[in-house]
Design a protein around this motif. Structure first.
Motif, PDB file in Angstrom:
ATOM      1  N   LEU A   1       5.417  -9.469  10.623  1.00  0.00           N
ATOM      2  CA  LEU A   1       5.304  -8.073  10.215  1.00  0.00           C
ATOM      3  C   LEU A   1       3.833  -7.708  10.048  1.00  0.00           C
ATOM      4  N   VAL A   2       3.467  -6.543  10.529  1.00  0.00           N
ATOM      5  CA  VAL A   2       2.164  -5.947  10.226  1.00  0.00           C
ATOM      6  C   VAL A   2       2.451  -4.784   9.293  1.00  0.00           C
ATOM      7  N   ALA A   3       2.073  -4.947   8.025  1.00  0.00           N
ATOM      8  CA  ALA A   3       2.212  -3.883   7.029  1.00  0.00           C
ATOM      9  C   ALA A   3       0.805  -3.374   6.749  1.00  0.00           C
ATOM     10  N   PHE A   4       0.628  -2.056   6.806  1.00  0.00           N
ATOM     11  CA  PHE A   4      -0.724  -1.524   6.674  1.00  0.00           C
ATOM     12  C   PHE A   4      -0.730  -0.187   5.953  1.00  0.00           C
TER      13      PHE A   4
ATOM     14  N   VAL B   1      -6.293  -0.805  14.115  1.00  0.00           N
ATOM     15  CA  VAL B   1      -6.365  -2.268  14.127  1.00  0.00           C
ATOM     16  C   VAL B   1      -4.964  -2.864  13.967  1.00  0.00           C
ATOM     17  N   ALA B   2      -4.144  -2.278  13.111  1.00  0.00           N
ATOM     18  CA  ALA B   2      -2.774  -2.766  12.909  1.00  0.00           C
ATOM     19  C   ALA B   2      -1.990  -2.754  14.222  1.00  0.00           C
ATOM     20  N   LYS B   3      -2.136  -1.708  14.995  1.00  0.00           N
ATOM     21  CA  LYS B   3      -1.430  -1.628  16.283  1.00  0.00           C
ATOM     22  C   LYS B   3      -1.928  -2.687  17.253  1.00  0.00           C
TER      23      LYS B   3
ATOM     24  N   LEU C   1       5.906  -3.284  12.915  1.00  0.00           N
ATOM     25  CA  LEU C   1       4.937  -2.483  12.172  1.00  0.00           C
ATOM     26  C   LEU C   1       5.599  -1.773  10.993  1.00  0.00           C
ATOM     27  N   PHE C   2       4.909  -1.739   9.873  1.00  0.00           N
ATOM     28  CA  PHE C   2       5.349  -0.930   8.735  1.00  0.00           C
ATOM     29  C   PHE C   2       4.138  -0.231   8.150  1.00  0.00           C
ATOM     30  N   HIS C   3       4.191   1.102   8.095  1.00  0.00           N
ATOM     31  CA  HIS C   3       3.091   1.902   7.556  1.00  0.00           C
ATOM     32  C   HIS C   3       3.365   2.159   6.080  1.00  0.00           C
TER      33      HIS C   3
ATOM     34  N   ARG D   1       0.169   2.883  -9.638  1.00  0.00           N
ATOM     35  CA  ARG D   1       1.013   2.348  -8.578  1.00  0.00           C
ATOM     36  C   ARG D   1       1.719   3.552  -7.946  1.00  0.00           C
ATOM     37  N   PRO D   2       1.044   4.202  -6.983  1.00  0.00           N
ATOM     38  CA  PRO D   2       1.618   5.411  -6.385  1.00  0.00           C
ATOM     39  C   PRO D   2       2.976   5.138  -5.751  1.00  0.00           C
ATOM     40  N   GLU D   3       3.857   6.102  -5.902  1.00  0.00           N
ATOM     41  CA  GLU D   3       5.170   5.995  -5.278  1.00  0.00           C
ATOM     42  C   GLU D   3       4.997   6.071  -3.766  1.00  0.00           C
ATOM     43  N   LEU D   4       5.771   5.258  -3.050  1.00  0.00           N
ATOM     44  CA  LEU D   4       5.699   5.223  -1.591  1.00  0.00           C
ATOM     45  C   LEU D   4       6.829   6.029  -0.980  1.00  0.00           C
ATOM     46  N   THR D   5       6.637   6.436   0.271  1.00  0.00           N
ATOM     47  CA  THR D   5       7.687   7.181   0.978  1.00  0.00           C
ATOM     48  C   THR D   5       8.887   6.301   1.270  1.00  0.00           C
ATOM     49  N   GLY D   6       8.679   5.000   1.290  1.00  0.00           N
ATOM     50  CA  GLY D   6       9.767   4.071   1.535  1.00  0.00           C
ATOM     51  C   GLY D   6       9.243   2.653   1.587  1.00  0.00           C
ATOM     52  N   LEU D   7      10.170   1.722   1.576  1.00  0.00           N
ATOM     53  CA  LEU D   7       9.871   0.298   1.672  1.00  0.00           C
ATOM     54  C   LEU D   7      10.861  -0.341   2.633  1.00  0.00           C
ATOM     55  N   PRO D   8      10.490  -1.445   3.262  1.00  0.00           N
ATOM     56  CA  PRO D   8      11.508  -2.179   4.022  1.00  0.00           C
ATOM     57  C   PRO D   8      12.619  -2.624   3.065  1.00  0.00           C
ATOM     58  N   ASP D   9      13.840  -2.710   3.556  1.00  0.00           N
ATOM     59  CA  ASP D   9      14.933  -3.183   2.713  1.00  0.00           C
ATOM     60  C   ASP D   9      14.657  -4.586   2.203  1.00  0.00           C
TER      61      ASP D   9
END
Length: 166
Positions: A4-7, A31-33, A43-45, A72-80
């Motif tokens: 996984l590339v998480a960025f 760079v992540a791409k 990929l996970f943004h 700890r800002p809230e994120l739009t989502g996370l991987p399950d």
């Protein structure tokens, strides 16, 4: 197991060696791409639910306030789950020698035992700083490898460095 590339990356007005200019795609995303292409990783943004301003100076003020308050800002989502990934390439811009606070939000949501984390950053002169150590503290049980630091203004031409690193 998969990779996984998480960025975390920011488009908009950015700083480039003393000047500011607007970019449609953030340097860390570029760079992540490249890393995903070289490794076959998913990929996970990492994105904040309330993003920082597009204006550079306003963004800096917002990010500095988050750093000071250890937000700890809230994120739009996370991987399950990240259970299927043995290796995670973790990308971020350097903010005052640290990770953006949204990256901590991401890291603190998962069990990192037995995983390998490959940190990479974009910067304008500071390199990785102590971020690999900070990642190690936030991700107990993970192995953190030697990272890759790419000067933000050179992100478009970082393909060779990325391929050598991976």
């Amino acid at each position: 197991m998969k990779k996984l590339v998480a960025f975390y990356s920011r488009a908009g007005e950015n700083y480039f060696g003393g000047t500011m200019r607007y970019i449609a795609e953030g340097n860390t995303e570029k760079v992540a791409k490249m890393i995903a292409d070289a490794t076959g990783a998913d990929l996970f943004h990492i994105e904040q639910k309330v993003p920082y301003a597009e204006d550079y100076n306003t963004c800096i003020a917002q990010a500095k306030q988050d750093l000071r308050s250890e937000a700890r800002p809230e994120l739009t989502g996370l991987p399950d789950s990240i259970d299927e990934y043995a290796e995670v390439y973790l990308g971020y811009p350097i903010y005052w020698g640290d990770l953006p606070m949204a990256v901590y939000t991401f890291l603190e949501n998962f069990d990192w035992n037995g995983k390998t984390i490959h940190p990479f950053c974009t910067h304008e002169g500071s390199g990785l700083g102590r971020t690999p150590e900070k990642i190690g503290k936030a991700c107990r049980g993970a192995s953190v490898t030697k990272g890759l630091a790419v000067e933000g203004g050179s992100a478009d031409g970082a393909g060779g460095a990325v391929r050598r690193w991976v």
